[in-house]
Design a protein around this motif. Structure first.
Motif, short mmCIF file in Angstrom:
data_model
loop_
_atom_site.label_atom_id
_atom_site.label_comp_id
_atom_site.label_asym_id
_atom_site.label_seq_id
_atom_site.Cartn_x
_atom_site.Cartn_y
_atom_site.Cartn_z
N UNK A 124 0.72 -1.23 0.01
CA UNK A 124 0.04 0.22 0.03
C UNK A 124 0.93 1.42 -0.08
N UNK A 125 2.13 1.04 0.19
CA UNK A 125 3.09 2.50 0.06
C UNK A 125 3.60 2.82 -1.22
N UNK A 126 3.19 1.84 -1.92
CA UNK A 126 3.63 2.31 -3.56
C UNK A 126 2.79 3.25 -4.14
N UNK A 127 3.13 4.10 -5.14
CA UNK A 127 2.50 5.17 -5.94
C UNK A 127 2.72 5.05 -7.35
N UNK A 128 1.53 5.38 -8.08
CA UNK A 128 1.42 5.15 -9.50
C UNK A 128 2.66 5.75 -10.24
N UNK B 207 1.54 -10.76 -4.01
CA UNK B 207 0.76 -9.67 -3.95
C UNK B 207 1.60 -8.33 -4.22
N UNK B 208 2.67 -8.39 -3.57
CA UNK B 208 3.45 -6.90 -3.81
C UNK B 208 3.65 -6.81 -5.31
N UNK B 209 4.39 -7.90 -5.97
CA UNK B 209 4.56 -7.69 -7.40
C UNK B 209 3.42 -7.38 -8.28
N UNK B 210 2.09 -8.11 -7.88
CA UNK B 210 0.96 -7.80 -8.58
C UNK B 210 0.54 -5.91 -8.43
N UNK C 207 2.94 -4.05 -10.46
CA UNK C 207 2.57 -3.89 -11.97
C UNK C 207 1.38 -2.99 -12.17
N UNK C 208 0.38 -3.14 -11.18
CA UNK C 208 -0.88 -2.33 -11.26
C UNK C 208 -0.48 -0.89 -11.17
N UNK C 209 0.35 -0.51 -10.37
CA UNK C 209 0.89 0.85 -10.18
C UNK C 209 1.82 1.33 -11.27
N UNK C 210 2.26 0.57 -12.14
CA UNK C 210 3.38 0.77 -13.23
C UNK C 210 4.73 1.23 -12.45
N UNK C 211 4.93 0.65 -11.30
CA UNK C 211 6.00 0.94 -10.54
C UNK C 211 7.47 0.24 -11.26
N UNK C 212 8.48 1.34 -11.35
CA UNK C 212 10.00 0.42 -11.65
C UNK C 212 10.39 -0.30 -10.33
N UNK C 213 10.64 -1.53 -10.64
CA UNK C 213 10.80 -2.45 -9.41
C UNK C 213 12.43 -2.96 -9.58
N UNK C 214 13.14 -2.56 -8.56
CA UNK C 214 14.67 -2.94 -8.42
C UNK C 214 14.58 -4.13 -7.00
#
Length: 419
Positions: free
Chosen positions: A182-186, A200-203, A206-213
């Motif tokens: 829930x701390x992710x942002x678009x 659930x974190x990866x999903x 993806x939904x928020x179009x986040x860059x993931x490292x």
């Protein structure tokens, strides 16, 4: 009339009927009125089950190395409320916190706020007033509905997920992962330090179009080498020491987060090997008696504590152990029980504390013969030191207040030396 910090803390502690009221509407509205939704020019928000405080400490060290102004807020505290709010490495004074509380009180009107929400807003207000380059904010519980999530972070850090606080966050890693995500942002950036994260974190990323490292792929801290991604290029540095007191994943996440903000001074990375945090494998020598203090209060943290003690050659230990009642005591005991020579069971004077006699019943029957209960942490620690005679390693672990009270006692003992 409230004049001292203690008087203010007593007051804010009794204002709201629910200790952990996981909603954002009330605290967000007061934050908006105070103008603290953006507490610094850049913001890092840190969530996860274990290692959050260590990551924040590493971020603070890297911010110092980068020569920028910064604030750090963490929770809970061990001995003083002031530990929760630091600006450029210095704890906020009583007067600064009181001033922040007074502004919050005059601004909130009839909006009820919890103790943690007051603490959150006080940190954000003091950071805003200090005109900082960077705010490093630790999530208190979960993520999605935690008060700190009222800000919009530039970088979201999520550390390893484990079962804890299930009554608030859910009974599965997937449910807990959803709350942390829930701390992710678009279109934001996620620094993910869990090598096997819940889907659930990866999903959500993806939904928020986040860059993931992600650790192990984009960045790492292993085998004496720290590596990170900078402008899509992988960089690495051999460390002066392969050992560290803090979780390597937390350190690696801090490095990657600072690199994402283009604030990483690679010449200061070696200093992270020496970064420590009170209550995390803290070693104290008292007249030849070796003690370790650690706030391990869930099964994953206890397993790490046991592994570190074993690596340091502590194969037979006396423990001073106290815990809150909502914890998975049996699994924690199983994680370290084979190393324990004697259990000194105790409790703190809080409603949430598990009574020492009930803690005794959580031990295997065979271990109960090698255990005793004490009415206070001080008594348990004194009994452990007396019985050890300097020959055993004493380990104090469990809930934050247990370690905090042990530290307060040891502070008063002449000859006690922090290692």
């Amino acid at each position: 009339m409230r004049q001292t910090l203690e008087q203010w803390l007593d007051y804010v502690g009794g204002l709201h009927p629910i200790k952990w009221d996981l909603t954002l509407d009330r605290v967000s509205e007061v934050a908006r009125r105070l103008g603290v939704v953006q507490p610094a020019r850049q913001v890092i928000l840190v969530a996860g089950t274990n290692g959050k405080g260590s990551c924040c400490e590493a971020l603070a060290a890297l911010a110092t190395g980068a020569g920028i102004s910064f604030g750090v807020t963490t929770s809970p505290h061990l001995r003083r409320f002031n530990e929760r709010i630091r600006i450029n490495g210095v704890e906020a004074t009583d007067l600064q916190i009181i001033s922040a509380f007074e502004q919050i009180e005059s601004t909130r009107s009839d909006t009820s706020l919890s103790y943690f929400e007051f603490a959150c807003l006080a940190a954000l207000l003091l950071f805003k007033e200090a005109d900082l380059d960077l705010a490093i904010l630790e999530i208190g519980l979960g993520g999605r509905l935690d008060a700190m999530n009222l800000v919009d972070p530039d970088i979201s850090v999520i550390l390893p997920i484990a079962l804890d606080h299930q009554s608030y966050l859910g009974n599965t890693l997937e449910a807990i992962g959803f709350e942390k995500a829930g701390i992710l942002r678009r279109n934001g950036t996620l620094v993910l330090a869990d090598p096997e994260p819940p889907n659930s974190i990866l999903a959500e990323a993806l939904r928020q179009d986040c860059r993931v490292k992600q650790i192990g792929r984009d960045f790492d801290w292993a085998d004496g080498v720290v590596s990170w991604m900078m402008s899509e290029l992988r960089e690495s540095l051999t460390l002066p020491s392969a050992e560290t007191c803090l979780p390597s994943g937390s350190l690696a996440a801090a490095v990657q987060a600072m690199a994402e903000l283009d604030l990483l001074n690679s010449s200061s990375l070696g200093q992270l090997c020496n970064v420590s945090l009170l209550g995390r494998l803290t070693q104290i020598d008292l007249a030849g008696q070796r003690l370790y203090l650690d706030v391990a209060h869930n099964p994953q943290a206890v397993l790490r504590l046991a592994a570190e003690l074993s690596r340091r050659g502590c194969m037979s230990i006396r423990v001073v152990f106290g815990l809150y009642a909502d914890k998975d005591v049996q699994t924690m005991v199983a994680g370290i029980g084979s190393m324990v020579h004697f259990w000194h069971l105790t409790q703190v004077n809080e409603d949430r504390a598990l009574p020492a006699q009930e803690l005794m019943m959580c031990l295997p029957t065979a271990d109960q013969a090698q255990a005793e209960t004490s009415v206070s942490v001080q008594q348990a620690l004194e009994n452990a030191i007396r019985a050890s005679g300097g020959t055993d390693t004493i380990v104090v672990f469990g809930s934050f207040p247990v370690v905090g009270e042990a530290l307060e006692y040891l502070d008063l003992q002449s000859g006690a030396r922090l290692q």
